[in-house]
Design an enzyme around this catalytic site. Sequence first.
Site, PDB file in Angstrom:
ATOM      1  NE  ARG A  40      45.033  -2.245  52.275  1.00  0.00           N
ATOM      2  CZ  ARG A  40      45.791  -2.885  51.370  1.00  0.00           C
ATOM      3  NH1 ARG A  40      45.378  -3.024  50.126  1.00  0.00           N
ATOM      4  NH2 ARG A  40      46.971  -3.360  51.713  1.00  0.00           N
ATOM      5  CG  ASP A  68      26.033  13.482  48.100  1.00  0.00           C
ATOM      6  OD1 ASP A  68      25.254  12.790  48.780  1.00  0.00           O
ATOM      7  OD2 ASP A  68      26.923  14.202  48.602  1.00  0.00           O
ATOM      8  CE  LYS A 100      26.699  13.473  57.356  1.00  0.00           C
ATOM      9  NZ  LYS A 100      26.956  14.126  56.090  1.00  0.00           N
ATOM     10  CE1 TYR A 156      29.158  17.823  54.629  1.00  0.00           C
ATOM     11  CE2 TYR A 156      30.934  16.875  53.348  1.00  0.00           C
ATOM     12  CZ  TYR A 156      30.375  17.184  54.565  1.00  0.00           C
ATOM     13  OH  TYR A 156      31.031  16.835  55.710  1.00  0.00           O
TER      14      TYR A 156
HETATM   15  C1  LIG Z   1      28.106  14.434  55.305  1.00  0.00           C
HETATM   16  C2  LIG Z   1      27.992  14.533  53.846  1.00  0.00           C
HETATM   17  C3  LIG Z   1      29.043  14.105  53.011  1.00  0.00           C
HETATM   18  C4  LIG Z   1      30.355  13.586  53.550  1.00  0.00           C
HETATM   19  O1  LIG Z   1      30.203  12.390  54.253  1.00  0.00           O
HETATM   20  P1  LIG Z   1      31.124  11.964  55.510  1.00  0.00           P
HETATM   21  O2  LIG Z   1      30.524  10.673  55.911  1.00  0.00           O
HETATM   22  O3  LIG Z   1      31.003  13.041  56.532  1.00  0.00           O
HETATM   23  O4  LIG Z   1      32.512  11.841  55.004  1.00  0.00           O
HETATM   24  C5  LIG Z   1      28.844  14.184  51.646  1.00  0.00           C
HETATM   25  N1  LIG Z   1      27.701  14.668  51.117  1.00  0.00           N
HETATM   26  C6  LIG Z   1      26.687  15.098  51.879  1.00  0.00           C
HETATM   27  C7  LIG Z   1      25.452  15.630  51.249  1.00  0.00           C
HETATM   28  C8  LIG Z   1      26.805  15.059  53.269  1.00  0.00           C
HETATM   29  O5  LIG Z   1      25.797  15.519  54.026  1.00  0.00           O
END
Ligand SMILES: *Cc1c(COP(=O)(O)O)cnc(C)c1O
Length: 380
Positions: A47, A171, A196, A99
């Site tokens: 962990r 982000d 993504k 998001y």
């Molecule tokens: C998908 C996404 C998230 C969350 O990520 P996960 O891997 O699904 O937990 C956060 N911000 C953006 C812009 C996203 O597209």
Amino acid sequence: MMKIATKFIHAGAEPDPSTGAIMTPIFQTSTYVQQAPGVNKGYEYARSQNPTRKALEDAYAQIENGKFGLAFSSGVAATDAVIKLLQPGDEVICGNDMYGGTYRLFTKIFEKFGIRFHYVNMQHVSNIEALINSHTKLIWAETPTNPLMNIVDIAAVATVAKKHNILLCVDNTFASPYLQNPLDLGADIVMHSATKYLGGHSDVIQGCLVMNDAALREQLYFIQKSCGAVPGPQDCFLVLRGIKTLHVRMQRHCENGEKIAYWLRNNNKVSKVYWPGFEDAAGYAVAKQQMRGFGGMISFELQNDSVEEAKRVLSSTHLFSLAESLGGVESLINHPASMTHASIPREERIKNGLSDSLIRLSVGIEDADDLINDLQQAIG
Ligand SMILES: *Cc1c(COP(=O)(O)O)cnc(C)c1O
């Protein structure tokens, strides 16, 4: 400094010291044998440390031009760790177009612990400044925004954040490090949903944080190991592999995105196209300055502005698969109002310009002509 293509391929990669394996092995282990109590090779319990994760965390740092990377079991777990830096009574300023899962985490989980979130249109930095007070501890920015592709001027927001001694976390999921590096523009933390573009093949859920400040890294590492939202080694391996082709994939996402954005714009059944690369888009000048390209995320609305017509189009594509998520090699089509952004109350959504009939595309790296033909037959 290494050019991007070289950096993405070599980031984090050291041949395995015991065998010379060029690819980092998947260290599928929970613990490590110690020579004597407290005497170990820097690995005690998985962990806290895992060599596959370490290679990926180094890669995350390098591709974002940062000093330290931390991997989390999902993008929202990475976001969750950032908010856990705060105390009850602290305030956060964030975008009003972001998001849906981030919004849900803030409103449904963290508000009850006494943290306050303010949602503003971040295209105007003055909106942020107007909300700053002595309790403001964090600015959370997403750019391009999801799903309306608005652009936030990262350098301008960073200047305001620094002036007031507030952390800025960006982000960077939509742009990916190929198109934009927020730390270079003054942000303190970059967050990604590696699910993504970084993973890039729709086969893994993961998130990351990258930062330059060693004390901030210690706090976030403490949260990572104390709360335990760490990814497994196999998932780390998949993202390490994904990053090696990020620049090649992103080039094609950008090329296909541009072709489809203009094709949609010239289609008389389409009323509005949201894509930051149009010269008349509100954020174009800033996008041109802070990004190396405009990406493959596009949203649009139809002339026939009914939910039924949007749903008909959403159900009629063959190559564009109807699914949440984005950033994979295959094209996806999504209905934010009922899918990715369903957790935002309708009133709130409409007020911020996210209509019931908005359609979002994640343009993949297939042949652009095939993708256009698919949209043509669906839009009709
Ligand atoms: C998908 C996404 C998230 C969350 O990520 P996960 O891997 O699904 O937990 C956060 N911000 C953006 C812009 C996203 O597209």
